[in-house]
Design a protein around this motif. Structure first.
Motif, PDB file in Angstrom:
ATOM      1  N   GLN A  62     -13.350   7.907   0.827  1.00 19.39           N
ATOM      2  CA  GLN A  62     -13.223   6.557   0.769  1.00 19.39           C
ATOM      3  C   GLN A  62     -11.490   6.132   1.332  1.00 19.39           C
ATOM      4  O   GLN A  62     -10.714   6.988   0.393  1.00 19.39           O
ATOM      5  CB  GLN A  62     -13.609   5.662  -0.376  1.00 19.39           C
ATOM      6  N   PHE A  63     -11.138   5.260   1.785  1.00 17.06           N
ATOM      7  CA  PHE A  63      -9.868   4.726   2.026  1.00 17.06           C
ATOM      8  C   PHE A  63      -9.939   3.466   1.159  1.00 17.06           C
ATOM      9  O   PHE A  63     -10.676   2.593   1.343  1.00 17.06           O
ATOM     10  CB  PHE A  63      -9.434   4.351   3.290  1.00 17.06           C
ATOM     11  N   LEU A  64      -9.030   3.351   0.031  1.00 18.05           N
ATOM     12  CA  LEU A  64      -8.989   2.222  -0.929  1.00 18.05           C
ATOM     13  C   LEU A  64      -7.898   1.433  -0.897  1.00 18.05           C
ATOM     14  O   LEU A  64      -6.747   1.559  -0.894  1.00 18.05           O
ATOM     15  CB  LEU A  64      -8.827   2.831  -2.324  1.00 18.05           C
ATOM     16  N   GLY A  65      -8.139   0.383   0.253  1.00 17.94           N
ATOM     17  CA  GLY A  65      -7.219  -0.607   0.592  1.00 17.94           C
ATOM     18  C   GLY A  65      -6.706  -1.453  -0.362  1.00 17.94           C
ATOM     19  O   GLY A  65      -7.390  -1.463  -1.435  1.00 17.94           O
ATOM     20  N   ALA A  66      -5.347  -1.979   0.064  1.00 18.27           N
ATOM     21  CA  ALA A  66      -4.610  -2.434  -1.324  1.00 18.27           C
ATOM     22  C   ALA A  66      -5.481  -3.783  -1.471  1.00 18.27           C
ATOM     23  O   ALA A  66      -5.836  -4.518  -0.465  1.00 18.27           O
ATOM     24  CB  ALA A  66      -3.261  -2.840  -0.714  1.00 18.27           C
ATOM     25  N   THR A  67      -5.698  -3.920  -2.918  1.00 17.27           N
ATOM     26  CA  THR A  67      -6.245  -5.568  -3.051  1.00 17.27           C
ATOM     27  C   THR A  67      -5.179  -6.608  -3.508  1.00 17.27           C
ATOM     28  O   THR A  67      -5.522  -7.505  -3.950  1.00 17.27           O
ATOM     29  CB  THR A  67      -7.327  -5.236  -4.121  1.00 17.27           C
ATOM     30  N   ASP A  68      -4.125  -6.065  -3.889  1.00 20.91           N
ATOM     31  CA  ASP A  68      -2.828  -6.939  -4.120  1.00 20.91           C
ATOM     32  C   ASP A  68      -1.640  -6.237  -3.644  1.00 20.91           C
ATOM     33  O   ASP A  68      -1.610  -4.993  -3.095  1.00 20.91           O
ATOM     34  CB  ASP A  68      -2.671  -6.880  -5.806  1.00 20.91           C
ATOM     35  N   LYS A  69      -0.582  -7.314  -3.365  1.00 21.78           N
ATOM     36  CA  LYS A  69       0.606  -6.735  -2.479  1.00 21.78           C
ATOM     37  C   LYS A  69       1.385  -5.655  -3.371  1.00 21.78           C
ATOM     38  O   LYS A  69       2.106  -4.931  -2.791  1.00 21.78           O
ATOM     39  CB  LYS A  69       1.579  -8.098  -2.649  1.00 21.78           C
ATOM     40  N   ASP A  70       1.041  -5.625  -4.560  1.00 21.19           N
ATOM     41  CA  ASP A  70       2.064  -4.461  -5.576  1.00 21.19           C
ATOM     42  C   ASP A  70       1.435  -3.162  -5.244  1.00 21.19           C
ATOM     43  O   ASP A  70       1.924  -2.150  -5.686  1.00 21.19           O
ATOM     44  CB  ASP A  70       1.960  -4.757  -6.831  1.00 21.19           C
ATOM     45  N   GLN A  71       0.304  -2.970  -4.621  1.00 19.29           N
ATOM     46  CA  GLN A  71      -0.220  -1.884  -4.364  1.00 19.29           C
ATOM     47  C   GLN A  71       0.022  -1.438  -2.727  1.00 19.29           C
ATOM     48  O   GLN A  71      -0.391  -0.168  -1.958  1.00 19.29           O
ATOM     49  CB  GLN A  71      -1.865  -1.754  -4.119  1.00 19.29           C
ATOM     50  N   GLY A  72       0.745  -2.103  -1.916  1.00 20.01           N
ATOM     51  CA  GLY A  72       1.173  -1.951  -0.600  1.00 20.01           C
ATOM     52  C   GLY A  72       0.708  -3.167   0.106  1.00 20.01           C
ATOM     53  O   GLY A  72       0.237  -4.140  -0.203  1.00 20.01           O
ATOM     54  N   ARG A  73       0.713  -3.079   1.508  1.00 23.90           N
ATOM     55  CA  ARG A  73       0.302  -4.020   2.502  1.00 23.90           C
ATOM     56  C   ARG A  73      -1.326  -4.213   2.354  1.00 23.90           C
ATOM     57  O   ARG A  73      -1.836  -3.201   2.471  1.00 23.90           O
ATOM     58  CB  ARG A  73       0.790  -3.689   3.934  1.00 23.90           C
ATOM     59  N   VAL A  74      -1.753  -5.379   2.284  1.00 25.25           N
ATOM     60  CA  VAL A  74      -3.091  -5.842   2.260  1.00 25.25           C
ATOM     61  C   VAL A  74      -3.570  -5.746   3.702  1.00 25.25           C
ATOM     62  O   VAL A  74      -2.860  -6.629   4.543  1.00 25.25           O
ATOM     63  CB  VAL A  74      -3.374  -7.190   1.440  1.00 25.25           C
ATOM     64  N   SER A  75      -4.363  -4.922   3.995  1.00 26.59           N
ATOM     65  CA  SER A  75      -4.791  -4.795   5.395  1.00 26.59           C
ATOM     66  C   SER A  75      -6.377  -5.118   5.409  1.00 26.59           C
ATOM     67  O   SER A  75      -6.746  -5.211   6.664  1.00 26.59           O
ATOM     68  CB  SER A  75      -4.716  -3.322   5.880  1.00 26.59           C
ATOM     69  N   ILE A  76      -7.216  -5.454   4.379  1.00 26.84           N
ATOM     70  CA  ILE A  76      -8.396  -5.699   4.581  1.00 26.84           C
ATOM     71  C   ILE A  76      -8.529  -6.831   3.551  1.00 26.84           C
ATOM     72  O   ILE A  76      -8.221  -7.123   2.652  1.00 26.84           O
ATOM     73  CB  ILE A  76      -9.435  -4.750   3.764  1.00 26.84           C
ATOM     74  N   ALA A  77      -8.946  -8.213   4.462  1.00 33.03           N
ATOM     75  CA  ALA A  77      -9.002  -9.647   3.682  1.00 33.03           C
ATOM     76  C   ALA A  77     -10.422  -9.729   3.832  1.00 33.03           C
ATOM     77  O   ALA A  77     -11.297  -9.245   4.481  1.00 33.03           O
ATOM     78  CB  ALA A  77      -8.174 -10.307   4.251  1.00 33.03           C
ATOM     79  N   SER A  78     -10.707 -11.311   3.409  1.00 31.06           N
ATOM     80  CA  SER A  78     -12.038 -11.675   3.343  1.00 31.06           C
ATOM     81  C   SER A  78     -12.469 -12.132   4.818  1.00 31.06           C
ATOM     82  O   SER A  78     -13.810 -11.907   5.275  1.00 31.06           O
ATOM     83  CB  SER A  78     -12.296 -12.834   2.666  1.00 31.06           C
TER      84      SER A  78
END
Length: 634
Positions: free
Chosen positions: A134-150
């Motif tokens: 799995q690729f765990l996309g950032a869910t908050d900016k402190d995890q990196g760029r958010v590349s998956i949104a609603s």
């Protein structure tokens, strides 16, 4: 004498104690990752991605890698990514990795030096490796760029695939299929066939797959800009897609003016991927046949409020010629493990920055006046950067590797990727010099066509070095171009290269009123910029966002992280600080501030009486100058 005897005794005692310490020897470095070779990989990889879980921002991956032989093998996640100029592959977001062959688990071990590499042994009789992760996309900016949104996502294939080490990535065939949320549209530079909610991408080589990111979303609109170029817009809300005809016409002219400038087109088709969102993170990343462009809401709907981020698309489009097709020889690599060397970024990014500003004006995406005002901001910023006293421009090409765009406390004394904007100034000066030496017959337009305008339709990579840059300039107009570039790129220069303005009909001045473009930049950054007076910029709530080295603010002891609580005994506001600067110019009295640092408060004064200062360009003489001609549509 007694002191000498005591010192000798101390040294002998220290030596005796040191002799009793353990003294290890280093372990040899066992590099078992095979070097990439220009040979064909035996088989076609398949990658299947379930990208439907946008709520939790998780991509679920199933990959098959054919194998020809048993024995040791190394799988890699891409690390050194073109356009990012550094090892930026998001290995920390890869999780749940399971590898099997013939239905049985295959153990893997991560390399202890190159953490993007996984060692394993292919069992006898195996024809393929079955991989899940799995690729765990950032869910908050402190995890990196958010590349998956609603309502949208930005899938980059380096996030969802591994590749076998030991091969040029252009020699590894791959076929990818991605399933997106129901009702969404997906666009990539790589052609695909849609079956239900899945897109089956054209079989290609792994290098091309990584160069073919996807934007997908619920709210989408396509605009045809030419017979080979499309603008694909995704937005959080459908009203953000409401572009006026004249706005799209400006984008059409961007394509038209670019083709007129360079001559050739280095793509079969080109897809602008543009997201207008405050949910998905912004981006600007170049590719041969597409570009990833992410901006905040208002790109079309707030067009009249100022240039905003409209320089982004001209910049990224130019990269199709400069950076993707033509690339510094030390930056091209055969795979995504080999480190890039960024020494030519002052061409790759600097000249792209130059042409981006020129083309925004020629196309009308940004007005000529706003372009001039934006250039003034760039010139002032670099001319008031004391770090140029010790750090040459070429050394800033190492910044993507050194700091990876992490915040810096003293940018004015450290420099930060100055090859972008100072590169722009150098190429602007080169334009002025070409015009001067040729009597107005030659300009940087001639360099663009000579250096980038060959092999129409070729979207491979044609490398260059400094010698070719110099030789091309000399074919246009003989001059000591090697010395010209050495002085500006490789030598320390205490002042910014501003002759591109003065020799082209303008000069940099400071006035007490900001330009419209300056105000727009302040608004977008949510700050009040006093960099050219007090030497600081202030964000929301009085938080100091930057302090210029050796400025009045610096000499008053202020730094990034301080907060201005009060001005002359009254609660801080931007207008109050502006008024205090104006008053100090008349009264010659220092400006009194209350400062909060953490939990502590202190009073300080800034000894500055020069008044408000904002940069702008002033026309020299009358008539049309070289910069005027440079910004004119062709």
């Amino acid at each position: 004498m007694r002191r000498a005897i005591a010192l000798t005794a101390l040294l002998l005692a220290t030596s005796a104690a040191t002799a009793q310490n353990s003294t290890p020897q280093p372990l040899p470095f066992d590099n078992r990752i095979p070097v990439a070779k220009d040979i064909a990989y035996p088989g076609t990889m398949t990658v299947k991605v379930d990208a439907t879980d946008v709520q939790q921002a998780i991509y679920r991956v199933k990959q098959v890698i054919p194998v020809a032989d048993a024995g040791s093998m190394v799988l890699m996640m891409p690390a050194w990514l073109p356009g990012k100029h550094a090892a930026r592959g998001e290995i920390e977001k890869l999780a749940g990795l399971k590898i099997s062959a013939n239905g049985k688990p295959v153990a893997w071990t991560r390399d202890t030096v190159d953490v993007w590499a996984f060692h394993l042994d292919v069992p006898a009789g195996a024809k393929q490796l079955d991989i899940e992760f799995q690729f765990l996309g950032a869910t908050d900016k402190d995890q990196g760029r958010v590349s998956i949104a609603s309502t949208m996502l930005n899938l980059q294939f380096e996030q969802v695939s591994l590749y076998p080490a030991g091969y040029f990535t252009r020699r590894i065939p791959v076929s990818a299929t991605v399933t997106y949320p129901q009702g969404w549209t997906a666009v990539s530079g790589l052609p695909a066939t849609k079956q239900g909610e899945s897109y089956i991408y054209e079989t290609t080589d792994y290098e091309t797959l990584i160069d073919s990111p996807v934007f997908a979303g619920k709210h989408y609109r396509e605009f045809k800009l030419s017979d080979r170029v499309d603008l694909n817009v995704f937005a959080d809300e459908p009203e953000e897609l409401d572009a006026k005809p004249e706005q799209i016409e400006a984008h059409k002219k961007l394509v038209e003016q670019s083709v007129k400038l360079f001559g050739a087109q280095h793509y079969d088709r080109y897809e602008f991927l543009l997201s207008i969102s405050d949910e998905m993170g912004g981006i600007g990343l170049e590719h041969h046949r597409s570009s990833e462009n992410g901006v905040g809401p208002g790109y079309f709907t707030k067009w009249s409020e100022g240039p905003g981020s409209r320089n982004l698309l001209p910049h990224e489009f130019v990269h199709s010629w400069n950076g993707k097709f033509r690339r510094g020889a030390d930056a091209w690599t055969p795979d995504f493990r080999t480190p890039m060397r960024d020494s030519m970024l002052w061409v790759y990014e600097g000249q792209t920055q130059f042409w981006g500003y020129v083309l925004q004006a020629r196309s009308g995406i940004v007005s000529k006046q706003d372009t001039l005002d934006m250039l003034a901001n760039i010139a002032a910023s670099l001319d008031n950067r004391p770090a140029r006293e010790w750090r040459p421009l070429v050394d800033t090409t190492n910044d993507p590797i050194i700091s990876a765009r992490r915040p810096k406390g003293w940018v004015s004394w450290q420099r930060s990727e100055d090859y972008y904007n100072e590169g722009l100034l150098i190429w602007l000066e080169a334009d002025a010099k070409l015009r001067e030496l040729s009597g107005g017959k030659k300009s940087m337009d001639d360099f663009a066509r000579a250096f980038f305008g060959m092999r129409d339709g070729d979207w491979g990579v044609l490398t260059y070095d400094l010698a070719e840059v110099v030789a091309t300039l000399n074919t246009i107009q003989p001059y000591d171009w090697a010395g010209f570039l050495k002085a500006r790129v490789y030598d320390v220069a205490p002042k910014a290269p501003l002759a591109g303005f003065t020799a082209n009909g303008y000069r940099l001045i400071y006035t007490d009123e900001p330009t419209a473009a300056f105000k727009n930049a302040e608004k977008r950054a949510s700050r009040a910029d006093f960099s050219y007076s007090l030497g600081l910029a202030v964000g929301k709530g009085g938080a100091i966002g930057s302090v210029t080295w050796d400025s009045p603010a610096f000499n008053a002891g202020l730094d990034l992280g301080d907060t201005i609580v009060a001005v002359a005994g009254r609660e801080y506001s931007d207008d109050r600080l502006k008024a205090a600067i104006v008053e100090a110019k008349a009264s010659k009295a220092p400006i009194k501030l209350m400062i909060k640092s953490g939990t502590r408060y202190r009073e300080t004064t800034i000894d500055y009486t020069g008044g408000l200062r904002y940069p702008r360009l002033e026309k020299i003489g009358t008539g049309e100058g070289g910069l005027d001609r440079l910004l004119q549509a062709r």
